[in-house]
Structure formats: C-alpha cells, structure tokens
Enzyme design. Structure first.
Site, mmCIF file in Angstrom:
data_model
loop_
_atom_site.group_PDB
_atom_site.id
_atom_site.type_symbol
_atom_site.label_atom_id
_atom_site.label_comp_id
_atom_site.label_asym_id
_atom_site.label_seq_id
_atom_site.Cartn_x
_atom_site.Cartn_y
_atom_site.Cartn_z
ATOM 1 N N ASP A 172 0.768 -1.241 0.000
ATOM 2 C CA ASP A 172 0.000 0.000 0.000
ATOM 3 C C ASP A 172 0.805 1.303 0.000
ATOM 4 O O ASP A 172 0.590 2.167 -0.828
ATOM 5 C CB ASP A 172 -0.940 0.016 1.212
ATOM 6 C CG ASP A 172 -1.844 -1.205 1.255
ATOM 7 O OD1 ASP A 172 -1.628 -2.149 0.474
ATOM 8 O OD2 ASP A 172 -2.767 -1.217 2.081
ATOM 9 N N GLU A 401 1.373 -9.234 11.603
ATOM 10 C CA GLU A 401 1.170 -8.816 10.205
ATOM 11 C C GLU A 401 2.515 -8.555 9.517
ATOM 12 O O GLU A 401 2.745 -8.966 8.391
ATOM 13 C CB GLU A 401 0.296 -7.556 10.201
ATOM 14 C CG GLU A 401 -0.139 -7.094 8.817
ATOM 15 C CD GLU A 401 -1.098 -5.913 8.895
ATOM 16 O OE1 GLU A 401 -1.314 -5.370 10.014
ATOM 17 O OE2 GLU A 401 -1.625 -5.515 7.838
#
Ligand code: GLC
Length: 434
Positions: A172, A401
C-alpha cells in the site's frame, strides 16, 4: 542444511489454530480486528496453508474469493461477504454494484499460483480427484482474471500492466508510490473516517495525507461507474508496479501449466502469448544497474528506491544468471545491516522507516516469493535463510502482520492468517529441501 529442521515445528499447531479461528465459513479474514472481510491475495496464500492439512477447505477459499469476480474478469481486492463496522472504506463507499459487494480495484494475482500449489500438493487419491474437479471449475475464472489484467490494464498492448490505485499493489504505502502520489491532487479529506488506528499504533500505519489521496482515486473511479477504459484513461495514478507485474508473470506460468494439465490448448496458446509479451516488456523496467523497479506510466518516471519487489524477478523467472548473482549480493548487503530479512525497502533509502508498513518491515508472504525465486535459481542457502528468518520472527513475536527487521518486534495486527499459512508452507519447504 544449515538450520535444524525441527526448530520451529511447534509453530505448526498454532498456525492451524489461527487459520481455523479466522475462518468465517469457507473464507478467511486476514485478521479479526483490522481486516474483517476476504482479501484477494491474502486468500490465495491462505489457501496454500490450508492445502497442507485440509485440501477441501483450501479450494473453498479460492471459490469464495471468485464469488466476488466481476463480469469483466477482475477479482476485487476485497469481497465483503458479511458486515462489519470495523473497516473503512467498506462496501457503502465503493458501491461496486456487485453481489456480494466488493471493492472496485484488484490486488496481486496470486490465485493461479495458489491453485497450482493445491494441485501439486494433493497426495491421496481422493485429494487428487478433488483437485481435478475443482480445478476444472476454477480454470475459466482464473483465465478471465488474467485476461482482464492483460487487456483492461494493458490498453497499449505493451506487455506491461498498470495499477490504478496503490492498494492494488498489496504494498500500500511503498515508497514506489511516493512520486506518483506526490504528482496527483487530493480532492477529498477523509482522515476523520479512518478506523485502522483504533486497532493498530498510528506510527505503524500510513499517514492522513496518503489516505486523502488514495480515497480521491476511489471517488474519481466510482464517479466513472468503475468502467475499465474510462477509469484507465482518466486516472491520476497509473503505475506499472514491479510487484504486480512480476507476480502476474509467475502466475501466468502457473496458469499455463494448469492449462496444459487440463488439455486446454487454445487457452494455453493465449497465455503463452501474454508470457512472451510480458517477458520482453519487463526489460524496459530495468534501471542502468539492471534492477527492475516500478514505473509511473502517467508521468514517465521510474521509481527511485529498490524495494523487496525487485527480488521478484527471480520468482517470475525473468532474471538471467548475472542478475541472479547481483540480487544474491544485494540480499547479503541488506542483511549485513539487519538481523532479519527481507526488508520491504533498501535499508539505505532516505524513505526507510523500519516500523511503518511497506517502508521497511518484513512481510512473510513476500519472503516466501523471494525465497522461491532464489531456490529456483540455485541459491538454496539464501532460500533456507529467508525461511529460517521468517519462522524465527514468528517464533519470537507471534503471527503478526509484519516485523521490524532490526529487532524482530511484531507489528500491525495479531494472529494473521497469511502469516500462519506461510509458517506451514515454509516448514514444508524446509523439509522438502533437506
Ligand atoms: C494491508 C496490506 C495488503 C493486505 C491487507 C490485508 O492492506 O497492505 O497487502 O492484503 O492488508 O491483510
């Protein structure tokens, strides 16, 4: 074999528990709090994890993902099967007009590679029969999704595909998009609507300015009814992302193998033509140093930094022996400065931020692809080291994550599905290579 094969065996039980916990009925949420829906490339990796202990469940993951596929072939980045108040931007923002609701953008196309993995890991006769049936049903959908990339996202027939939103890269806020985003205008202000920072430390998330720009792209595409050609022509953001381009190449190869396996000769010829065109075209993405970088196609400018995506030319099979040597040296240089590889950005970059998302931290799924690439080019030691680093991070900090490459600290969300899946897959790769 440098590392003990049993060192991280205990992670496997926990990994399976996490995948079961994040199961919402045939699809898996990336994690329970930050990401309460089905994400595209997460699910492809998750399917590989399930394949190693519940093949039927693995195929279901892909099937549920393709419930979100659009008539034009696109597989959206998120399928909103259920409802949650915990995520922004949710279905009401995207207004995709699809049932189940989805976003209007895609994500790195890993599904064909996942399907190939499921086929190749099917052991018992029953599992092989299941794979045969499932693959036959999935293949036309996979083919349509690749055709969408090669046609709707490559309007000039150049062999290079464009992403129209940084989220389509799956990386992202990578510095690859700093230039393209700086060259566009934010036309909305949505910082107050964000929900991610209630779940995760703000210092580990993208900035407000970033969010205003990415939401501008959503609003502008939505105003054009998500019509491919119009959005492509008008988009303020049009980038050939090194990650997506190289992952698509690898997925094309896997799709070609699946087509051959199924005896789909017409499809095989079509896929082979995409491969030929893309393999030649990626040469244009190489800098003077021979390294592949992302390219701002709207402004004709190459990205400045080297990111972990550059290593994926090995995974895509488009590197020659010299490039492979060079990437092996680069990997070792990066590792000299760090305890854990592979960071998402070159540590010497001025954009380096070891805790912020795709600007430094280590991501297990990218590590998997990089390691696969090194192994394919004969660098078994590096592949093994990457698997070992990743499992070491998880053992130290949990199924997080992403991870700080200097300290190994776990960052972002907890109990992450694709991290769990990669633990299972990497354990298998280590035993297979021993
Ligand atoms: C973040 C990541 C993206 C991933 C998603 C769900 O947005 O950048 O790659 O798919 O989280 O895990």
């Amino acid at each position: 074999m440098i590392f003990s094969q049993n060192e991280h065996a205990w992670l496997e039980d926990e990994a399976r528990v996490i995948l079961r916990q994040n199961d919402r009925g045939g699809y898996t949420v990336p994690n329970n709090s930050v990401y309460p829906y089905q994400w595209n490339w997460d699910s492809a990796f998750v399917a590989m994890g399930f394949a190693l202990f519940d093949p039927a469940r693995a195929w279901a993951e892909l099937e549920r993902l393709f419930e979100g596929q659009w008539p034009n072939g696109m597989v959206p980045s998120i399928v909103f099967h259920g409802h949650s108040d915990a995520y922004y931007p949710g279905p009401e923002v995207w207004q995709s007009g699809h049932m189940p609701p989805t976003t209007g953008i895609s994500q790195p196309p890993v599904a064909a590679s996942a399907a190939a993995f499921l086929l190749n890991t099917a052991r018992s006769e029953a599992d092989q029969a299941l794979a045969g049936i499932k693959l036959k049903m999935l293949f036309p959908k996979l083919l349509a999704s690749h055709r969408w990339w090669h046609e709707a996202r490559d309007l000039q027939g150049s062999g290079l595909v464009a992403i129209l939103h940084p989220w389509e890269s799956g990386r992202d806020n990578s510095p690859d998009f700093d230039g393209p985003l700086a060259r566009m205008e934010a036309r909305v202000s949505i910082a107050h609507l964000r929900k991610d920072r209630t779940h995760v430390n703000a210092a580990e998330r993208p900035t407000d300015e970033f969010y205003n720009k990415v939401m501008t792209l959503v609003e502008e595409a939505k105003a054009l009814g998500w019509r491919d050609q119009e959005v492509f022509a008008a988009s303020q953001f049009r980038v050939v992302d090194a990650g997506v381009q190289l992952i698509l190449l690898k997925a094309d190869r896997d799709l070609l193998a699946l087509a051959t396996h199924l005896g789909e000769h017409t499809a095989a010829a079509e896929i082979a033509s995409w491969l030929a065109r893309a393999s030649a075209a990626v040469e244009k993405l190489r800098g003077a140093d021979g390294i592949i970088r992302s390219f701002d196609a709207r402004h004709g400018m190459a990205a400045h930094d080297i990111t972990s995506a550059s290593f994926l030319s090995l995974y895509a099979g488009v590197a020659d022996a010299n490039e492979a040597e060079m990437l092996a040296r680069l990997y070792r240089t990066w590792k000299e400065a760090l305890r854990f590889g592979v960071p998402s950005l070159e540590p010497s970059s001025s954009a380096w931020d070891k805790a912020r998302y795709w600007r430094g931290p280590v991501w297990p799924v990218v590590n998997f692809m990089i390691a696969q690439g090194f192994a394919a080019y004969g660098f078994a030691n590096i592949a093994e080291e990457i698997y070992h680093d990743t499992l070491g991070l998880i053992a130290q900090s949990g199924f997080r994550e992403y991870f700080d490459p200097e300290t190994g600290e776990g960052l972002g969300g907890r109990d992450f599905s694709w991290t769990a899946a990669m633990a299972l897959v990497m354990r298998r790769e280590i035993s297979a290579g021993a």
